[in-house]
Design a protein around this motif. Structure first.
Motif, mmCIF file in Angstrom:
data_model
loop_
_atom_site.group_PDB
_atom_site.id
_atom_site.type_symbol
_atom_site.label_atom_id
_atom_site.label_comp_id
_atom_site.label_asym_id
_atom_site.label_seq_id
_atom_site.Cartn_x
_atom_site.Cartn_y
_atom_site.Cartn_z
ATOM 1 N N LEU A 218 34.271 53.199 27.743
ATOM 2 C CA LEU A 218 34.281 51.814 28.204
ATOM 3 C C LEU A 218 33.466 51.696 29.489
ATOM 4 C CD1 LEU A 218 38.129 51.119 27.832
ATOM 5 C CD2 LEU A 218 36.350 50.999 26.066
ATOM 6 N N PHE A 219 32.683 50.647 29.600
ATOM 7 C CA PHE A 219 31.923 50.349 30.817
ATOM 8 C C PHE A 219 32.409 48.994 31.322
ATOM 9 C CE2 PHE A 219 29.432 53.260 28.368
ATOM 10 C CZ PHE A 219 28.742 54.051 29.275
ATOM 11 N N GLY A 220 32.868 48.934 32.573
ATOM 12 C CA GLY A 220 33.426 47.683 33.056
ATOM 13 C C GLY A 220 33.363 47.537 34.564
ATOM 14 N N ASP A 221 33.644 46.332 35.009
ATOM 15 C CA ASP A 221 33.602 45.971 36.432
ATOM 16 C C ASP A 221 35.019 45.648 36.887
ATOM 17 O OD1 ASP A 221 33.266 44.794 38.926
ATOM 18 O OD2 ASP A 221 31.385 43.817 38.371
ATOM 19 N N PRO A 222 35.608 46.475 37.757
ATOM 20 C CA PRO A 222 36.995 46.243 38.157
ATOM 21 C C PRO A 222 37.187 45.020 39.040
ATOM 22 C CG PRO A 222 36.047 48.025 39.447
ATOM 23 C CD PRO A 222 35.032 47.667 38.395
ATOM 24 N N ALA A 223 36.091 44.433 39.545
ATOM 25 C CA ALA A 223 36.209 43.266 40.417
ATOM 26 C C ALA A 223 36.216 41.954 39.642
ATOM 27 C CB ALA A 223 35.069 43.265 41.439
ATOM 28 N N GLN A 224 36.010 42.018 38.323
ATOM 29 C CA GLN A 224 36.000 40.787 37.540
ATOM 30 C C GLN A 224 37.423 40.313 37.270
ATOM 31 O OE1 GLN A 224 33.385 40.604 34.192
ATOM 32 N NE2 GLN A 224 31.619 41.321 35.343
ATOM 33 N N LEU A 225 37.514 39.230 36.513
ATOM 34 C CA LEU A 225 38.811 38.637 36.179
ATOM 35 C C LEU A 225 39.357 39.290 34.918
ATOM 36 C CD1 LEU A 225 37.571 35.031 36.777
ATOM 37 C CD2 LEU A 225 39.445 36.047 38.081
ATOM 38 N N ALA A 226 40.639 39.592 34.919
ATOM 39 C CA ALA A 226 41.276 40.177 33.742
ATOM 40 C C ALA A 226 41.453 39.115 32.660
ATOM 41 C CB ALA A 226 42.627 40.766 34.122
ATOM 42 N N PRO A 227 41.542 39.537 31.386
ATOM 43 C CA PRO A 227 41.784 38.560 30.316
ATOM 44 C C PRO A 227 43.068 37.778 30.576
ATOM 45 C CG PRO A 227 41.161 40.679 29.389
ATOM 46 C CD PRO A 227 41.370 40.902 30.859
ATOM 47 N N VAL A 228 43.049 36.530 30.143
ATOM 48 C CA VAL A 228 44.238 35.681 30.291
ATOM 49 C C VAL A 228 45.404 36.313 29.547
ATOM 50 C CG1 VAL A 228 45.213 33.412 29.802
ATOM 51 C CG2 VAL A 228 42.834 33.605 30.545
ATOM 52 N N GLY A 229 46.565 36.353 30.189
ATOM 53 C CA GLY A 229 47.762 36.901 29.555
ATOM 54 C C GLY A 229 47.996 38.367 29.819
ATOM 55 N N ILE B 12 35.050 29.799 35.002
ATOM 56 C CA ILE B 12 34.499 31.104 35.363
ATOM 57 C C ILE B 12 35.067 32.194 34.457
ATOM 58 C CG2 ILE B 12 34.386 32.799 37.235
ATOM 59 C CD1 ILE B 12 34.354 30.348 39.164
ATOM 60 N N HIS B 13 36.332 32.044 34.048
ATOM 61 C CA HIS B 13 36.913 33.009 33.108
ATOM 62 C C HIS B 13 36.061 33.125 31.842
ATOM 63 C CE1 HIS B 13 40.999 33.757 34.881
ATOM 64 N NE2 HIS B 13 40.840 34.846 34.158
ATOM 65 N N LYS B 14 35.662 31.974 31.274
ATOM 66 C CA LYS B 14 34.911 31.989 30.015
ATOM 67 C C LYS B 14 33.467 32.435 30.209
ATOM 68 C CE LYS B 14 37.535 28.938 27.031
ATOM 69 N NZ LYS B 14 37.508 27.774 26.114
ATOM 70 N N ALA B 15 32.991 32.434 31.439
ATOM 71 C CA ALA B 15 31.606 32.834 31.696
ATOM 72 C C ALA B 15 31.438 34.343 31.737
ATOM 73 C CB ALA B 15 31.132 32.230 33.026
#
Length: 509
Positions: free
Chosen positions: A216-227, A425-428
């Motif tokens: 997995l490649f990801g950015d820990p500063a982004q927003l987590a999925p809703v829920g 911003i979540h959906k972006a």
């Protein structure tokens, strides 16, 4: 570790070594470019995380090249021939078409998670062409296709390794050679998943069924999925499986946009101080714009990013008003966001077909005009490899101070859409645009609300995600005003086909 990119940092090299060791254990030797039969064992999940500019995509691309050089076959989801015992496979995945197209634009052969979970079923006659192109069959004779058409398919495939693109070069449409879609039954070997901060636990579980080795490649500063209570799927991995990239690379170091994004890590930085920094940056670098109003002309292709739904709805209403959109219809060129497929279980095949064409929840779409049947719309799916789709549509346009949305077009069932001139911003997340407008009054409201997510002020997470959606220029909009567009809406700027198909159209007879 050998022959790595000379610009690799120490943390990238460490991550490379860790991935290489895992692959060595399952029979893929990156150092010596050798393959062995797949080894039995439990599933392995690694996560490589880092903020924007830390080189995640550079590392992903380098690992993909090394796997290809070792003889691992990259699976796109377009077509798969007969399973060979000696075949080793890689799939490079993203949660959305837009995110996959961002990777493809950087030379990484990415596809969507959905296109790997579901595989196309080819008509047997046309499958013979696919087998020939893939090197597992002889040149076929197909009724209705000339030798010249087959030559065009071969010439295309030799340039672009796309079976659907090659068949399009021969004059075929997707509906000619794809009969339907089925859930994948055979496992693959290795999966790389970009934008994994967007994954929820269910998506990760689905991927684990397919891939014994996942990175997995990801950015820990982004927003987590809703829920998911502010938690991302890689947050649950044991410490040895979580690899951090800390260094910001040279190619990102002179970006004022990334400088602003990384400044948000300062725990003492408040909203007002951050805005002063944005304003100072805008004075010395035109890649950051201190904007007194929203530019309506930009909203048709890159939505304004907001926090609150009420802001989104009011901006969409204003956008439609300044473009002179009628109250009871859409104009060609208006942007939409897919809100899911509303079909009963008995129409499962049609649902899978629409989703495979790119109409998954969150997909960005441009309205082209009404379809040939009542309730149908002609659509352009942004980032899809074959972007033109006609679908039964339920288009909902929310209005300020009204509970029920206005519905200009509605089939009894089909793909549901919301207007896309402004999005949360979540959906972006997972998307990028050359120019991005961020509606700062919403972020100020978030800062005043005092909310936090996973220990960080929510406004900082929102600002970070919104800012890093901009590839070239950031507009920081500070007032609730809208500038009139300089030109009417159009669809002339949209490609008639994906780059591969466009290439086929220019091939000589």
């Amino acid at each position: 570790m050998t022959a790595l990119d000379p610009e690799f940092s120490a943390d990238q090299a460490e991550a490379w070594d860790r991935v290489a060791a895992v692959l060595q254990g399952v029979g893929i030797d990156l150092v010596n470019a050798r393959l062995a039969p797949a080894a039995e064992g439990g599933p392995t999940v690694l996560a490589i995380v880092g903020k924007a500019g830390s080189g995640k995509t550079m590392l992903l691309a380098a690992l993909a090249r090394a796997l290809a050089e070792a003889g691992v076959e990259t699976v796109s989801g377009d077509y798969e021939g007969r399973r060979r015992k000696d075949r080793r496979t890689l799939a490079i995945l993203a949660p959305t078409n837009k995110a996959a197209s961002v990777l493809r634009g950087r030379g990484v052969p990415a596809t969507t998670i959905h296109r790997i979970l579901y595989t196309p079923v080819y008509d047997p006659e046309y499958e013979r062409i696919a087998e020939w192109l893939a090197g597992t069959g002889s040149r076929p004779v197909v009724e209705g296709l000339s030798e010249i058409a087959l030559d065009r398919a071969r010439a295309f495939f030799d340039q672009v390794k796309s079976i659907p693109g090659a068949l399009a070069a021969a004059g075929l449409r997707g509906s000619d050679f794809i009969k339907g879609w089925k859930r994948r039954e055979d496992a693959l070997d290795v999966g790389f998943v970009d934008e994994s901060s967007m994954l929820d636990q269910r998506a990760l579980d689905d991927l684990r069924e397919i891939f014994p080795t996942l990175v997995l490649f990801g950015d820990p500063a982004q927003l987590a999925p809703v829920g998911q209570s502010g938690e991302m799927v890689f947050d649950r991995l044991p410490a040895p499986s979580l690899l951090h990239l800390h260094r910001i690379h040279r190619q990102a170091a002179d970006s004022p946009i990334l400088d602003l994004a990384h400044a948000l890590a300062d725990p003492d930085l408040g909203f007002e101080a951050f805005e002063r920094r944005v304003e100072e940056t805008a004075r010395r670098d035109d890649r950051v714009v201190w904007a007194e109003r929203v530019e309506a002309g930009l909203m048709a292709r890159s939505p304004v990013l907001v926090w609150r739904n009420v802001t989104r709805i009011r901006l969409i209403e204003a956008f439609r008003a300044v473009h002179g959109a009628p109250a009871d219809a859409l104009l060609p060129g208006e942007p939409l966001i897919c809100d899911g497929i509303e079909l009963p279980l008995k129409h499962r095949k049609r649902r899978i077909d629409l989703e495979a064409r790119g109409l998954i929840k969150g997909a960005q779409v441009i309205y082209l005009g009404p379809g040939s049947k009542p309730g149908f719309s002609r659509l352009h799916v942004i980032g899809a490899e074959d972007p033109r789709v006609a679908a039964a549509s339920i288009i909902k346009i929310e209005r300020p101070d009204e509970e029920e949305p206005f519905i200009p077009y509605a089939a009894t069932m089909g793909a549901a859409f919301l207007h896309g001139a402004a999005v949360t911003i979540h959906k972006a997340q997972g998307s990028q645009w050359p120019v991005v407008q961020v509606f700062a009054p919403d972020l100020y409201a978030a800062s005043r609300a005092g909310r936090t997510e996973a220990g960080l002020p929510l406004w900082k997470r929102l600002a970070y995600v919104a800012i890093t959606r901009a590839e070239n220029r950031l507009h920081w909009v500070v007032r609730n005003r809208l500038a009139r567009p300089q030109a009417p809406l159009t669809t002339e700027d949209l490609p008639k086909a994906a780059p591969a198909l466009a290439l086929a159209q220019t091939s000589p007879d």
